[in-house]
Write a protein that holds these residues in place. Structure first.
Motif, PDB file in Angstrom:
ATOM      1  N   UNK A  89       1.796  -2.973   8.871  1.00 62.09           N
ATOM      2  CA  UNK A  89       2.757  -2.012   8.336  1.00 62.09           C
ATOM      3  C   UNK A  89       3.036  -0.956   9.391  1.00 62.09           C
ATOM      4  N   UNK A  90       4.293  -0.640   9.599  1.00 70.70           N
ATOM      5  CA  UNK A  90       4.666   0.378  10.590  1.00 70.70           C
ATOM      6  C   UNK A  90       4.264   1.785  10.171  1.00 70.70           C
ATOM      7  N   UNK A 142      -3.871   6.739  -2.327  1.00 67.60           N
ATOM      8  CA  UNK A 142      -4.251   8.145  -2.219  1.00 67.60           C
ATOM      9  C   UNK A 142      -4.856   8.471  -0.864  1.00 67.60           C
ATOM     10  N   UNK A 143      -5.556   7.532  -0.245  1.00 69.17           N
ATOM     11  CA  UNK A 143      -6.193   7.827   1.038  1.00 69.17           C
ATOM     12  C   UNK A 143      -5.158   8.091   2.123  1.00 69.17           C
ATOM     13  N   UNK A 144      -3.946   7.537   2.002  1.00 67.92           N
ATOM     14  CA  UNK A 144      -2.906   7.780   2.990  1.00 67.92           C
ATOM     15  C   UNK A 144      -2.217   9.114   2.755  1.00 67.92           C
ATOM     16  N   UNK A 145      -2.198   9.572   1.518  1.00 68.95           N
ATOM     17  CA  UNK A 145      -1.617  10.879   1.229  1.00 68.95           C
ATOM     18  C   UNK A 145      -2.430  11.991   1.886  1.00 68.95           C
ATOM     19  N   UNK A 146      -3.745  11.787   2.030  1.00 67.55           N
ATOM     20  CA  UNK A 146      -4.594  12.802   2.637  1.00 67.55           C
ATOM     21  C   UNK A 146      -4.230  13.051   4.109  1.00 67.55           C
ATOM     22  N   UNK A 189      -5.227  -0.451  -6.267  1.00 72.14           N
ATOM     23  CA  UNK A 189      -4.161  -0.179  -5.291  1.00 72.14           C
ATOM     24  C   UNK A 189      -3.782   1.297  -5.298  1.00 72.14           C
ATOM     25  N   UNK A 190      -3.709   1.931  -6.470  1.00 73.33           N
ATOM     26  CA  UNK A 190      -3.359   3.352  -6.532  1.00 73.33           C
ATOM     27  C   UNK A 190      -4.397   4.214  -5.831  1.00 73.33           C
ATOM     28  N   UNK A 191      -5.657   3.854  -5.946  1.00 74.74           N
ATOM     29  CA  UNK A 191      -6.713   4.614  -5.272  1.00 74.74           C
ATOM     30  C   UNK A 191      -6.589   4.465  -3.760  1.00 74.74           C
ATOM     31  N   UNK A 214       0.822  -1.208   0.000  1.00 72.48           N
ATOM     32  CA  UNK A 214       0.000   0.000   0.000  1.00 72.48           C
ATOM     33  C   UNK A 214       0.857   1.260   0.000  1.00 72.48           C
ATOM     34  N   UNK A 215       1.803   1.335   0.943  1.00 72.53           N
ATOM     35  CA  UNK A 215       2.537   2.591   1.109  1.00 72.53           C
ATOM     36  C   UNK A 215       4.046   2.456   0.945  1.00 72.53           C
TER      37      UNK A 215
END
Length: 77
Positions: free
Chosen positions: A37-38, A70-74, A65-67, A18-19
């Protein structure tokens, strides 16, 4: 962030799908255990230890997966 130069022999570090963060699987983990994930705290189920195979727990296989990334970038905006 995990120190990848650590001398512990029985620690495996996997990259989060994911990240890109670190998922630490230590010597006490067994198949069917949960790890996370840490960075993004996504939970993964250990499907196999040799070779190491992790399955994300809270991801719908039909999601892009790309979508999801994006939720973590917010969170950091």
């Amino acid at each position: 962030m995990v120190n990848r130069d650590n001398d512990e022999e029985d620690v495996q570090i996997e990259e989060c799908v994911i990240c890109g963060g670190d998922i630490v699987v230590d010597e006490f983990c067994e198949e069917e255990d949960m790890v996370y994930c840490n960075d993004c705290e996504t939970e993964f189920l250990i499907r196999s230890l040799d070779p190491l195979r992790l399955e994300p727990m809270d991801i719908d296989p039909d999601d892009d997966i790309d979508a999801l990334d994006d939720r973590y970038d917010e969170d950091y905006s």
